[in-house]
Design an enzyme around this catalytic site. Structure first.
Site, mmCIF file in Angstrom:
data_model
loop_
_atom_site.group_PDB
_atom_site.id
_atom_site.type_symbol
_atom_site.label_atom_id
_atom_site.label_comp_id
_atom_site.label_asym_id
_atom_site.label_seq_id
_atom_site.Cartn_x
_atom_site.Cartn_y
_atom_site.Cartn_z
ATOM 1 N N LYS A 14 14.070 -21.165 33.391
ATOM 2 C CA LYS A 14 14.713 -21.971 34.423
ATOM 3 C C LYS A 14 14.004 -23.329 34.586
ATOM 4 O O LYS A 14 12.960 -23.556 33.985
ATOM 5 C CB LYS A 14 14.738 -21.194 35.744
ATOM 6 C CG LYS A 14 15.487 -19.851 35.660
ATOM 7 C CD LYS A 14 16.933 -20.021 35.210
ATOM 8 C CE LYS A 14 17.855 -18.863 35.489
ATOM 9 N NZ LYS A 14 17.634 -17.576 34.863
HETATM 10 C C1 LIG Z 1 18.392 -16.271 35.566
HETATM 11 C C2 LIG Z 1 19.570 -15.914 36.353
HETATM 12 C C3 LIG Z 1 19.573 -14.833 37.254
HETATM 13 C C4 LIG Z 1 18.460 -13.860 37.362
HETATM 14 O O1 LIG Z 1 17.199 -14.403 37.543
HETATM 15 P P1 LIG Z 1 15.925 -13.591 37.015
HETATM 16 O O2 LIG Z 1 14.786 -14.326 37.624
HETATM 17 O O3 LIG Z 1 15.953 -13.652 35.527
HETATM 18 O O4 LIG Z 1 16.035 -12.194 37.510
HETATM 19 C C5 LIG Z 1 20.700 -14.627 38.023
HETATM 20 N N1 LIG Z 1 21.786 -15.411 37.917
HETATM 21 C C6 LIG Z 1 21.835 -16.446 37.068
HETATM 22 C C7 LIG Z 1 23.049 -17.320 37.049
HETATM 23 C C8 LIG Z 1 20.742 -16.726 36.246
HETATM 24 O O5 LIG Z 1 20.800 -17.751 35.391
#
Ligand SMILES: *Cc1c(COP(=O)(O)O)cnc(C)c1O
Length: 389
Positions: A187
């Protein structure tokens, strides 16, 4: 064509600075490595950024979403409306709490939930909308909250990808109902693994404190009570130290991502017949954080499969991602009755989308290299196939 590993351009890579590495070392030497002062500082820094709204950190974005549903009391018998064009966590958490995800097709331009179709999917069992900002491009918050208010629905913003993005100048997280953010390694900022939920009130935050740690309330006299069922989702101070180091650089990271996106728009060969993401010019209400730059490529018309294209780009030392195949076609959701044709826009995007390399440490010339490789792979086929453009 041979390329050494060091030349390989991945789709993303975290930028962790030496101060952050030192801060992690300090936590490890401190004797307190799980949830403690760094988590508190991380939450307070995030809260300040989001206009003082209460924020609680957890060990993943998925946990933030699941606990948001539990916070709203959503479980068996409830329906939650969401998009089939997201990471599987978005609908997975709905199943996890025993509720039913109800998919609504996407807008082919923004690739986010088509809000014009949402009201037709609302039933007496509908309790919430989980709104995703795919690639960090905010879904229309005016229309979203207008619909939610009219039907008395909770909104859980799945802002896993959109930290730092803005809607009409207001930062995502600083307004709205519940906002879940992810700090996964891929992210825009990371704590290796982690996430947080932005809430509306101290009362919600107090309940959330219990839910993220097995429902436990500790008493001053050393005793404790458990009055709700929670889960084990607390963040560690090790992770929070990384998150704090990243948060300081969020605006610089996103500014660099925006520059790189501009370069893609500038150098992408428009004759290749690709569909580019919306160009969020300064006047657009939705200002993305350029979490991803995704193009829809006309594989079929080029006589090429996506798999073959990804292989050929890899041979050129360029990573290509797919975010995401349409979720309702996964076996889990087919077993719940879904199938091809249910959501044609999501299916088309899911079949044609590719994610190009984009991360703050990328150089300008990397974008030019990707654009040149795309031209070399797709243009000759376009000429050969005649109808590729
Ligand atoms: C990354 C992501 C998640 C989940 O986040 P994690 O930290 O990997 O559990 C949920 N929704 C979207 C749209 C994502 O890109």
């Amino acid at each position: 064509m041979t390329t050494s590993i060091s030349d390989f351009l991945p789709i993303t890579r975290p930028s962790i600075d030496e101060d952050t590495i030192a801060a992690v070392g300090e936590v490890l030497r401190s004797g307190w490595i799980t949830s403690g002062p760094r988590v508190k500082e991380f939450e307070e820094t995030l809260s300040a950024r989001f206009g003082g709204r209460p924020v609680r950190a957890v060990n993943s974005g998925t946990a933030a979403l699941e606990l948001a549903l539990r916070l709203c009391g959503i479980g068996a018998g409830a329906e939650v409306i969401t998009t089939p064009m997201s990471w599987v966590a978005t609908a997975g958490v709905v199943l996890e709490v025993g509720a039913r995800p109800v998919f609504v097709d996407i807008d082919p331009v923004t690739r986010n939930l088509d809000l014009e179709r949402v009201e037709a999917a609302i039933t007496p069992r509908t309790r919430a909308i989980i709104a995703v900002d795919l690639a960090g491009l905010p879904l229309d918050r005016d229309r979203l909250y207008e619909i939610a208010q009219r039907h008395a629905l909770r909104v859980i913003e799945d802002a896993a990808q959109s930290i730092g993005a803005r809607w009409r100048g207001r930062e995502i997280g600083s307004f709205g109902d519940l906002v879940a953010i992810s700090f996964h390694a891929n992210k825009n900022i990371t704590s290796a693994e982690g996430g947080c939920l932005v809430m509306n009130s101290r009362e919600e935050a107090r309940l959330f404190d219990k839910l993220r740690l097995l429902g436990v309330t500790r008493h001053a006299d050393g005793g404790m009570d458990v009055d709700v069922q929670g889960c084990k989702a607390n963040l560690t101070d090790v992770a929070a130290a990384i998150g704090l180091g990243q948060l300081r650089r969020l605006d610089a990271f996103n500014a660099r991502r925006r520059e790189l996106a501009r370069l893609y728009f500038q150098h992408f060969d428009r004759t290749l017949g690709a569909e580019l993401p919306p160009d969020d010019a300064a006047s657009a209400p939705a200002q993305g954080n350029w979490h991803m730059f995704q193009a829809l490529l006309p594989f079929e018309r080029c006589g090429l499969t996506r798999g073959r294209f990804i292989e050929r780009m890899k041979a050129r030392g360029i990573g290509i991602g797919v975010h995401y195949p349409a979720m309702h076609l996964f076996t889990l959701f087919r077993n719940l009755g879904h199938g091809p044709g249910d959501f044609p826009q999501a299916e088309r995007v899911g079949a044609q989308t590719v994610t190009l390399p984009l991360f703050p440490a990328m150089r300008d010339e990397d974008v030019l290299r990707v654009c040149a490789a795309l031209r070399e792979e797709l243009a000759p086929r376009r000429a050969g196939a005649g109808a590729c453009a």
